[in-house]
Design a protein around this motif. Structure first.
Motif, PDB file in Angstrom:
ATOM      1  N   ILE A  43       2.822  -7.916  -2.666  1.00  0.00           N
ATOM      2  CA  ILE A  43       1.735  -7.443  -3.519  1.00  0.00           C
ATOM      3  C   ILE A  43       1.962  -6.003  -3.986  1.00  0.00           C
ATOM      4  O   ILE A  43       1.568  -5.628  -5.088  1.00  0.00           O
ATOM      5  N   CYS A  44       2.602  -5.201  -3.172  1.00  0.00           N
ATOM      6  CA  CYS A  44       2.750  -3.769  -3.475  1.00  0.00           C
ATOM      7  C   CYS A  44       3.445  -3.478  -4.804  1.00  0.00           C
ATOM      8  O   CYS A  44       2.971  -2.620  -5.561  1.00  0.00           O
ATOM      9  N   PRO A  45       4.549  -4.153  -5.153  1.00  0.00           N
ATOM     10  CA  PRO A  45       5.145  -3.884  -6.470  1.00  0.00           C
ATOM     11  C   PRO A  45       4.221  -4.277  -7.625  1.00  0.00           C
ATOM     12  O   PRO A  45       4.220  -3.625  -8.669  1.00  0.00           O
ATOM     13  N   ASP A  52       0.433   1.703 -12.771  1.00  0.00           N
ATOM     14  CA  ASP A  52       1.272   2.431 -13.721  1.00  0.00           C
ATOM     15  C   ASP A  52       0.865   2.136 -15.159  1.00  0.00           C
ATOM     16  O   ASP A  52       0.655   3.048 -15.957  1.00  0.00           O
ATOM     17  N   LYS A  53       0.730   0.872 -15.487  1.00  0.00           N
ATOM     18  CA  LYS A  53       0.392   0.486 -16.865  1.00  0.00           C
ATOM     19  C   LYS A  53      -1.059   0.812 -17.205  1.00  0.00           C
ATOM     20  O   LYS A  53      -1.367   1.254 -18.305  1.00  0.00           O
ATOM     21  N   GLN A  54      -1.960   0.598 -16.261  1.00  0.00           N
ATOM     22  CA  GLN A  54      -3.378   0.818 -16.512  1.00  0.00           C
ATOM     23  C   GLN A  54      -3.682   2.296 -16.724  1.00  0.00           C
ATOM     24  O   GLN A  54      -4.607   2.638 -17.444  1.00  0.00           O
ATOM     25  N   SER A  55      -2.897   3.166 -16.137  1.00  0.00           N
ATOM     26  CA  SER A  55      -3.168   4.604 -16.243  1.00  0.00           C
ATOM     27  C   SER A  55      -3.105   5.118 -17.677  1.00  0.00           C
ATOM     28  O   SER A  55      -3.689   6.147 -17.990  1.00  0.00           O
ATOM     29  N   SER A  56      -2.430   4.409 -18.558  1.00  0.00           N
ATOM     30  CA  SER A  56      -2.340   4.863 -19.948  1.00  0.00           C
ATOM     31  C   SER A  56      -3.500   4.357 -20.805  1.00  0.00           C
ATOM     32  O   SER A  56      -3.669   4.818 -21.928  1.00  0.00           O
ATOM     33  N   VAL A  57      -4.316   3.428 -20.277  1.00  0.00           N
ATOM     34  CA  VAL A  57      -5.397   2.866 -21.082  1.00  0.00           C
ATOM     35  C   VAL A  57      -6.793   3.083 -20.519  1.00  0.00           C
ATOM     36  O   VAL A  57      -7.770   2.880 -21.219  1.00  0.00           O
ATOM     37  N   GLY A  58      -6.892   3.468 -19.260  1.00  0.00           N
ATOM     38  CA  GLY A  58      -8.229   3.566 -18.690  1.00  0.00           C
ATOM     39  C   GLY A  58      -8.292   4.390 -17.428  1.00  0.00           C
ATOM     40  O   GLY A  58      -7.316   5.002 -17.011  1.00  0.00           O
ATOM     41  N   GLY A  59      -9.461   4.354 -16.826  1.00  0.00           N
ATOM     42  CA  GLY A  59      -9.706   5.103 -15.607  1.00  0.00           C
ATOM     43  C   GLY A  59      -9.498   4.247 -14.371  1.00  0.00           C
ATOM     44  O   GLY A  59      -9.432   3.027 -14.433  1.00  0.00           O
ATOM     45  N   LEU A  60      -9.399   4.923 -13.256  1.00  0.00           N
ATOM     46  CA  LEU A  60      -9.184   4.268 -11.973  1.00  0.00           C
ATOM     47  C   LEU A  60     -10.169   4.857 -10.970  1.00  0.00           C
ATOM     48  O   LEU A  60     -10.247   6.074 -10.822  1.00  0.00           O
ATOM     49  N   LEU A  61     -10.925   3.989 -10.310  1.00  0.00           N
ATOM     50  CA  LEU A  61     -11.872   4.409  -9.293  1.00  0.00           C
ATOM     51  C   LEU A  61     -11.507   3.692  -8.001  1.00  0.00           C
ATOM     52  O   LEU A  61     -11.425   2.466  -7.976  1.00  0.00           O
ATOM     53  N   ILE A  62     -11.250   4.467  -6.950  1.00  0.00           N
ATOM     54  CA  ILE A  62     -10.868   3.881  -5.669  1.00  0.00           C
ATOM     55  C   ILE A  62     -11.866   4.354  -4.622  1.00  0.00           C
ATOM     56  O   ILE A  62     -12.130   5.548  -4.505  1.00  0.00           O
ATOM     57  N   THR A  63     -12.411   3.397  -3.873  1.00  0.00           N
ATOM     58  CA  THR A  63     -13.233   3.747  -2.728  1.00  0.00           C
ATOM     59  C   THR A  63     -12.472   3.334  -1.478  1.00  0.00           C
ATOM     60  O   THR A  63     -11.735   2.352  -1.482  1.00  0.00           O
ATOM     61  N   SER A  64     -12.628   4.109  -0.423  1.00  0.00           N
ATOM     62  CA  SER A  64     -11.919   3.810   0.817  1.00  0.00           C
ATOM     63  C   SER A  64     -12.619   4.462   1.993  1.00  0.00           C
ATOM     64  O   SER A  64     -13.195   5.537   1.859  1.00  0.00           O
ATOM     65  N   GLU A  77       6.179  -0.384   2.713  1.00  0.00           N
ATOM     66  CA  GLU A  77       7.425   0.255   2.265  1.00  0.00           C
ATOM     67  C   GLU A  77       7.119   1.670   1.765  1.00  0.00           C
ATOM     68  O   GLU A  77       6.291   1.852   0.877  1.00  0.00           O
ATOM     69  N   ALA A  78       7.813   2.653   2.309  1.00  0.00           N
ATOM     70  CA  ALA A  78       7.566   4.057   1.969  1.00  0.00           C
ATOM     71  C   ALA A  78       7.843   4.363   0.495  1.00  0.00           C
ATOM     72  O   ALA A  78       7.113   5.143  -0.124  1.00  0.00           O
ATOM     73  N   THR A  79       8.869   3.751  -0.073  1.00  0.00           N
ATOM     74  CA  THR A  79       9.222   4.040  -1.469  1.00  0.00           C
ATOM     75  C   THR A  79       8.118   3.593  -2.419  1.00  0.00           C
ATOM     76  O   THR A  79       7.745   4.323  -3.346  1.00  0.00           O
ATOM     77  N   ILE A  80       7.587   2.419  -2.191  1.00  0.00           N
ATOM     78  CA  ILE A  80       6.498   1.927  -3.047  1.00  0.00           C
ATOM     79  C   ILE A  80       5.236   2.747  -2.795  1.00  0.00           C
ATOM     80  O   ILE A  80       4.495   3.056  -3.732  1.00  0.00           O
ATOM     81  N   ALA A  81       4.989   3.113  -1.547  1.00  0.00           N
ATOM     82  CA  ALA A  81       3.840   3.966  -1.238  1.00  0.00           C
ATOM     83  C   ALA A  81       3.933   5.274  -2.019  1.00  0.00           C
ATOM     84  O   ALA A  81       2.954   5.711  -2.624  1.00  0.00           O
ATOM     85  N   ASP A  82       5.111   5.888  -2.018  1.00  0.00           N
ATOM     86  CA  ASP A  82       5.319   7.131  -2.767  1.00  0.00           C
ATOM     87  C   ASP A  82       5.005   6.937  -4.250  1.00  0.00           C
ATOM     88  O   ASP A  82       4.316   7.765  -4.862  1.00  0.00           O
ATOM     89  N   ALA A  83       5.501   5.864  -4.814  1.00  0.00           N
ATOM     90  CA  ALA A  83       5.328   5.611  -6.250  1.00  0.00           C
ATOM     91  C   ALA A  83       3.865   5.348  -6.605  1.00  0.00           C
ATOM     92  O   ALA A  83       3.341   5.906  -7.573  1.00  0.00           O
ATOM     93  N   VAL A  84       3.195   4.500  -5.834  1.00  0.00           N
ATOM     94  CA  VAL A  84       1.790   4.187  -6.107  1.00  0.00           C
ATOM     95  C   VAL A  84       0.932   5.438  -5.949  1.00  0.00           C
ATOM     96  O   VAL A  84       0.140   5.783  -6.830  1.00  0.00           O
ATOM     97  N   ARG A  87       1.186   8.069  -8.686  1.00  0.00           N
ATOM     98  CA  ARG A  87       0.438   7.730  -9.898  1.00  0.00           C
ATOM     99  C   ARG A  87      -1.069   7.913  -9.714  1.00  0.00           C
ATOM    100  O   ARG A  87      -1.779   8.213 -10.662  1.00  0.00           O
ATOM    101  N   ILE A  88      -1.533   7.744  -8.496  1.00  0.00           N
ATOM    102  CA  ILE A  88      -2.962   7.912  -8.221  1.00  0.00           C
ATOM    103  C   ILE A  88      -3.309   9.395  -8.086  1.00  0.00           C
ATOM    104  O   ILE A  88      -4.233   9.889  -8.741  1.00  0.00           O
ATOM    105  N   ILE A  89      -2.585  10.102  -7.272  1.00  0.00           N
ATOM    106  CA  ILE A  89      -2.915  11.481  -6.922  1.00  0.00           C
ATOM    107  C   ILE A  89      -2.867  12.422  -8.121  1.00  0.00           C
ATOM    108  O   ILE A  89      -3.710  13.306  -8.263  1.00  0.00           O
TER     109      ILE A  89
END
Length: 111
Positions: A43-45, A52-64, A77-84, A87-89
């Motif tokens: 699921i991570c990729p 990545d794609k959504q960031s150019s068209v809209g907003g992102l709201l994350i609750t945690s 996987e650390a590499t995917i964690a870094d990439a995701v 893009r969020i931070i």
């Protein structure tokens, strides 16, 4: 209403491209309770591609319930964690809430 992760898992044997296309075009993508369910390696990729794609068209709201500092460890996987997380931070306006749970306050009010 199905969750995004539930929809993606359901669609792995179906059309993952349609699911990605759906979530990449929304004005506001809401990921509620991030970290509560397991982030499966397959699921991570997909999550990375959607964010990545959504960031150019809209907003992102994350609750945690997890502090942002713990999010990296939620990914298998650390590499995917870094990439995701990169893009969020970089487009984030973090808002940390403090205090007693509103559910607890409501119970006290009702009783």
């Amino acid at each position: 209403m199905k969750s995004m992760v539930g929809t993606i898992i359901t669609s792995i044997n179906g059309s993952i491209a349609k699911v990605k296309q759906k979530y990449c075009k929304v004005d506001l993508l809401i990921i509620d309770n991030f970290g509560i369910g397991e982030l499966l390696p397959q699921i991570c990729p997909v999550l990375l591609d959607i964010i990545d794609k959504q960031s150019s068209v809209g907003g992102l709201l994350i609750t945690s319930q997890y502090p942002v500092a713990a999010w990296h460890g939620l990914f298998p996987e650390a590499t995917i964690a870094d990439a995701v997380l990169d893009r969020i931070i970089h487009r984030a306006y973090p808002l940390a809430l403090a205090g007693e749970s509103m559910r607890k306050k409501l119970v006290h009010t009702i009783n």
